[in-house]
Scaffold this active site. Sequence first.
Site, short mmCIF file in Angstrom:
data_model
loop_
_atom_site.label_atom_id
_atom_site.label_comp_id
_atom_site.label_asym_id
_atom_site.label_seq_id
_atom_site.Cartn_x
_atom_site.Cartn_y
_atom_site.Cartn_z
N GLY A 241 2.12 -9.44 5.50
CA GLY A 241 1.81 -9.33 4.08
C GLY A 241 0.64 -10.14 3.55
N GLU A 282 4.25 -10.88 11.61
CA GLU A 282 3.96 -9.44 11.61
C GLU A 282 2.76 -9.09 10.74
OE1 GLU A 282 7.57 -7.89 9.96
OE2 GLU A 282 8.72 -8.14 11.81
N PRO A 283 1.59 -9.66 11.02
CA PRO A 283 0.43 -9.33 10.18
C PRO A 283 -0.08 -7.92 10.48
CG PRO A 283 -0.27 -10.68 12.02
CD PRO A 283 1.23 -10.57 12.14
N GLY A 284 -0.44 -7.20 9.45
CA GLY A 284 -1.03 -5.88 9.61
C GLY A 284 -2.42 -5.88 9.00
N ARG A 321 -5.91 5.12 -0.77
CA ARG A 321 -5.58 3.92 -1.55
C ARG A 321 -6.10 3.93 -2.98
NH1 ARG A 321 -7.10 -0.61 -0.49
NH2 ARG A 321 -5.19 -1.72 -0.91
N TYR A 325 -3.00 3.61 -5.37
CA TYR A 325 -2.77 2.28 -5.98
C TYR A 325 -3.86 1.85 -6.93
CZ TYR A 325 -0.36 1.57 -1.39
OH TYR A 325 0.39 1.65 -0.27
N CYS A 353 -9.34 19.12 -4.87
CA CYS A 353 -9.04 19.65 -6.20
C CYS A 353 -7.94 18.86 -6.90
CB CYS A 353 -8.65 21.12 -6.07
SG CYS A 353 -9.83 22.04 -5.09
N TYR A 382 -4.39 0.80 6.36
CA TYR A 382 -3.78 1.76 5.44
C TYR A 382 -4.80 2.80 4.97
CZ TYR A 382 -0.21 -1.77 5.74
OH TYR A 382 0.71 -2.65 6.23
C1 PLP Z 1 4.24 -3.25 6.41
C2 PLP Z 1 4.97 -4.32 7.12
C3 PLP Z 1 4.26 -5.37 7.70
C4 PLP Z 1 2.77 -5.54 7.59
O1 PLP Z 1 2.36 -5.76 6.27
P1 PLP Z 1 0.84 -6.19 5.99
O2 PLP Z 1 0.79 -6.31 4.52
O3 PLP Z 1 -0.03 -5.10 6.49
O4 PLP Z 1 0.61 -7.47 6.69
C5 PLP Z 1 4.98 -6.33 8.38
N1 PLP Z 1 6.32 -6.25 8.50
C6 PLP Z 1 7.03 -5.23 7.96
C7 PLP Z 1 8.50 -5.21 8.12
C8 PLP Z 1 6.38 -4.23 7.25
O5 PLP Z 1 7.09 -3.26 6.70
#
Ligand code: PLP
Length: 445
Positions: A241, A282-284, A321, A325, A353, A382
Amino acid sequence: MSSNYFPYRDGQLHVSQVPVARLAEEVGTPFYCYSADALENSYRSFAAALSGLPATICYALKANSNQAVIKTFADLGAGADVVSEGELRRALAAGVPAERIVFAGVGKTGQEMIAGLDAGIMQFNVESLAELELLSQVAQQRGTTAPVAVRVNPNVDAGTLDQITTGRADSKFGIDATEARDFLTGTGSLPGIRFEGLAVHIGSQLTDIAPYRTTFERLIALYHELREAGLPLRRLDLGGGIGISYKHHLQEQVEEAEQRVRDYAQVVHGLADGLDAELVFEPGRLLVGNAGLLVTRVLYVKDNGERRFVIVDAAMNDLLRPSLYDAWHEILPVSAAAANAELRPVDVVGPVCESTDTFAKQRPLPPLKKDDLLVFSSAGAYSFVMASTYNSRPLAPEVLVRGDRSAIVRARMEYDAMIGQDRLPDWQNERADGDNPQKTALGAA
Ligand SMILES: *Cc1c(COP(=O)(O)O)cnc(C)c1O
């Protein structure tokens, strides 16, 4: 996005050493382009900030699940956070060891549980008692036990967009802390479950670190309490997150994002001191967001009275996005504007469209004309993963650049692959004369 990875040289935007315009010639537009150098850098800085901790960094695939991206991280030692069987298969195919895979998500099916168990993943992050019961059954049927972390809802407001906040009491994610306590200590009825840890994830694009501290403090208190009650927990999954800066053209904002990782790591180091637990992160978005571009070409410039519209060949189906958002993406010309170029507010829109197919409203941009190339920056997370074929637009290709090399890591979807999935029902094919022009028109079948 550090300017190191996306520099202008001789007035031309590059990804590492490769000119974006050359890639556009080779693959056509629109396309996504990721810098492997930037991906590696973001992973290494995050890992360095956490060094000294017993940590596994499980890259959250849902931000960008191209296998070349996953493998870039796997080669640096990353695990994976997956939320579906499809993502699990992608992670395994890209070479992530099963014992570094976390399976999260609020609605796992029995089939997905089997896939995770058979692969031998590190843990399932379970979000409800009902899910726990099914997982226990499924594991027993497979003659095994399932390693589980219970996802706790810490009731913390992450202070991010409502659509991507996940840790408040009114959110569908996680289990209320008091409930978690009750069923974790009453595990007799769940013989297929091996409780190993607790997990949290409070939302995405967090720019404030304070909610993390509150969350982790609550999680750690519960961890100690449950261990004292006799549960053999040994792992804490702190989720992802961490937010990035989308307005990276201002140097202060780049520094702000880097500072955020340091602040985050400082909170974790402070709380982890003396804590007997393995940690999972869990970085995304943090790892991929600023490492990618969406490259597009101007189709038309049109003036409607006072308002000027720049119509580009990328659309909301490629980058959702902004319409989903109201997200802000930097828009840069691939050929740098002259230093004295006058900026004029324009609306940058796609061909789909829908009125929401708008990337930017009244954005001050230098003069643009047909065939000019533009990029939407910070499109590494994303972006492609949310793409669709709406308006029957084929999915755009993805290119990975490393140093002076580039590779198409996903080809542009062929029209036949897209429209050839359709099937006509028998009654439309049953024609007395045997002549079947429809079937021919659909190709395949
Ligand atoms: C989406 C998600 C992430 C990654 O979130 P980011 O904002 O991209 O870092 C990590 N853990 C879980 C459980 C998620 O659903």
